[in-house]
Design a protein around this motif. Structure first.
Motif, PDB file in Angstrom:
ATOM      1  N   ARG A 179       0.810  -1.211   0.000  1.00 34.93           N
ATOM      2  CA  ARG A 179       0.000   0.000   0.000  1.00 34.93           C
ATOM      3  C   ARG A 179       0.846   1.265   0.000  1.00 34.93           C
ATOM      4  N   GLN A 180       2.144   1.109  -0.083  1.00 30.61           N
ATOM      5  CA  GLN A 180       3.007   2.282  -0.003  1.00 30.61           C
ATOM      6  C   GLN A 180       3.852   2.416  -1.267  1.00 30.61           C
ATOM      7  N   LYS A 204       7.876   3.775  -7.445  1.00 32.06           N
ATOM      8  CA  LYS A 204       8.154   2.364  -7.200  1.00 32.06           C
ATOM      9  C   LYS A 204       7.397   1.894  -5.959  1.00 32.06           C
ATOM     10  N   TRP A 205       7.223   0.584  -5.876  1.00 33.79           N
ATOM     11  CA  TRP A 205       6.726   0.016  -4.630  1.00 33.79           C
ATOM     12  C   TRP A 205       7.816   0.137  -3.569  1.00 33.79           C
ATOM     13  N   THR A 206       7.432   0.414  -2.338  1.00 31.20           N
ATOM     14  CA  THR A 206       8.389   0.409  -1.238  1.00 31.20           C
ATOM     15  C   THR A 206       8.724  -1.028  -0.897  1.00 31.20           C
ATOM     16  N   SER A 207      10.005  -1.343  -0.824  1.00 31.26           N
ATOM     17  CA  SER A 207      10.446  -2.691  -0.473  1.00 31.26           C
ATOM     18  C   SER A 207      10.873  -2.694   0.979  1.00 31.26           C
ATOM     19  N   TYR A 211      -5.227  -1.961  -4.154  1.00 26.93           N
ATOM     20  CA  TYR A 211      -5.841  -1.575  -5.426  1.00 26.93           C
ATOM     21  C   TYR A 211      -5.636  -0.084  -5.695  1.00 26.93           C
ATOM     22  N   ALA A 212      -5.886   0.752  -4.687  1.00 27.18           N
ATOM     23  CA  ALA A 212      -5.706   2.194  -4.859  1.00 27.18           C
ATOM     24  C   ALA A 212      -4.255   2.529  -5.182  1.00 27.18           C
ATOM     25  N   ALA A 213      -3.316   1.863  -4.495  1.00 26.88           N
ATOM     26  CA  ALA A 213      -1.897   2.108  -4.759  1.00 26.88           C
ATOM     27  C   ALA A 213      -1.524   1.639  -6.163  1.00 26.88           C
ATOM     28  N   SER A 214      -2.069   0.510  -6.600  1.00 27.72           N
ATOM     29  CA  SER A 214      -1.779   0.001  -7.944  1.00 27.72           C
ATOM     30  C   SER A 214      -2.261   0.969  -9.015  1.00 27.72           C
ATOM     31  N   VAL A 249       4.306   7.353   0.231  1.00 27.64           N
ATOM     32  CA  VAL A 249       2.876   7.652   0.161  1.00 27.64           C
ATOM     33  C   VAL A 249       2.080   6.408   0.539  1.00 27.64           C
ATOM     34  N   ASN A 250       1.259   6.513   1.571  1.00 27.69           N
ATOM     35  CA  ASN A 250       0.428   5.398   2.022  1.00 27.69           C
ATOM     36  C   ASN A 250      -0.972   5.521   1.431  1.00 27.69           C
TER      37      ASN A 250
END
Length: 377
Positions: A134-135, A210-213, A186-189, A180-181
């Motif tokens: 989600r971030q 990017k996705w946060t890892s 789905y919203a993050a995607s 960003v959270n």
């Protein structure tokens, strides 16, 4: 030749079966940005929007298998809040989908029941708990960027923005990035697909998204890396990620967090204590609240970000305890807190679920207090 090949790929009989099933069941499927969605919520849904840990990731789906076969299969485990099948422009599915249930226990049951399920016409499904990332991490931002203005822009161009945090990164700590959270995976995607273009349009700058890892994972396919998966079910320890250098943290008390958070274990019965007696954790903030609310309050007061839970049911022990593993991400800590708990089942599934969350929240509060100078009251 290409037309005949496309016709073979799409399989008219399967498409006809899908249409007949939709008419018979009165199911509505909505095409949105490369995916076809059912529900979110479905007709007649009662209750809140499912939280973290309720979604499963389904892969190895044959390209001509559609919702008429998949949705009834996953509904056999429990009521589905949302089902998303990834689609190509050609009309093929992309080989993977997401199913979201009302609670983490039902999602875990789906993994244990349907992982390696063999379809009648061939194909063996892979079913795992979704990471539900989600971030998002926004990079290459201007050094003079204003957090309030950034939050306003993000909420204007994408849905589900909860909060944003700026931090310094890069080899010399001179690069500004934003974490960003979002309210859901789905919203993050959806945001990930539009933010780069939105910043070019509204600000005239090029950024990276990017996705946060949070940890290093085993190699997975390109498709799974893009959309996120978790490992198959099993009581394996969570990976132990290393913490970032102290100068990257905005709160000074985070300097004392150890490189590997302690693995907590607890034995609890519904209504009983989890770990140390509850008297040691008397709240002086919110009045008449359980530990879930207390943890939420602590994070709000100290601006740590919204706690994100992932809880997995594993098995029932011979003495009647239910065994769960948990992973709780608090954004300012950058790495998750994780562990294992056991509780006795309650009088209902809802009571059991509530006790699991209470026990996990209490252990997280204790861990935070042990590894930092933060106090809950």
């Amino acid at each position: 030749m290409e037309g005949r090949q496309l016709q073979q790929v799409l399989n008219p009989q399967r498409l006809k079966a899908l249409q007949e099933w939709m008419q018979k069941s009165s199911i509505t499927l909505t095409q949105v940005n490369g995916q076809r969605k059912y529900g979110g919520p479905p007709p007649g849904w009662q209750g809140p929007v499912p939280g973290p840990g309720c979604e499963v990731f389904i892969s190895q789906i044959p390209r001509d298998v559609y919702e008429d076969r998949l949705i009834p299969l996953f509904q056999s485990v429990g009521i589905i809040y949302e089902f998303r099948l990834m689609m190509n422009f050609s009309g093929q599915n992309r080989g993977f989908a997401y199913a979201k249930y009302g609670d983490p226990v039902t999602a875990s049951t789906a993994v244990m029941t349907l992982h390696h399920y063999r379809l009648p016409d061939g194909g063996c499904l892979t079913v795992r708990k979704s990471t539900e990332k989600r971030q998002l991490r926004l990079g290459d931002l201007p050094t003079n960027i204003n957090q309030v203005k950034l939050l306003t822009l993000l909420r204007m161009v994408s849905d589900g923005v909860e909060d944003v945090m700026l931090k310094m990164a890069g080899p010399k700590g001179r690069e500004v990035v934003a974490l960003v959270n979002y309210s859901s995976h789905y919203a993050a995607s959806m945001a990930k697909k539009v933010l780069m273009q939105a910043f070019k349009k509204h600000c005239g700058i090029s950024i990276t998204v990017k996705w946060t890892s949070f940890s290093k994972s085993k190699h997975v396919s390109e498709t799974e890396q893009e959309d996120g998966t978790s490992t198959p079910p099993g009581l394996n320890p969570f990976p132990k990620p290393s913490i970032s250098p102290p100068h990257l943290h905005p709160q000074p008390f985070l300097h004392n967090v150890p490189a590997h958070p302690p693995l907590q274990s607890s034995f609890s019965a519904v209504g009983g204590p989890a770990g140390p007696p509850r008297d040691e954790m008397k709240p002086q903030g919110p009045v008449n609240c359980d530990t879930v609310s207390l943890l939420q309050w602590m994070c709000e007061v100290h601006r740590l970000g919204t706690p994100q839970y992932e809880i997995r049911y594993h098995h029932a022990s011979s003495d009647g305890f239910l065994c769960f593993s948990y992973e709780v991400l608090i954004p300012c800590f950058l790495i998750p807190l994780y562990g294992v708990i056991q509780i006795l089942p309650g009088p209902s599934a809802q009571a059991t679920k509530e006790e699991v969350y209470r026990a996990v929240a209490e252990l997280v509060i204790q861990t935070i207090c042990k590894v930092s100078s933060l106090r809950p009251f």
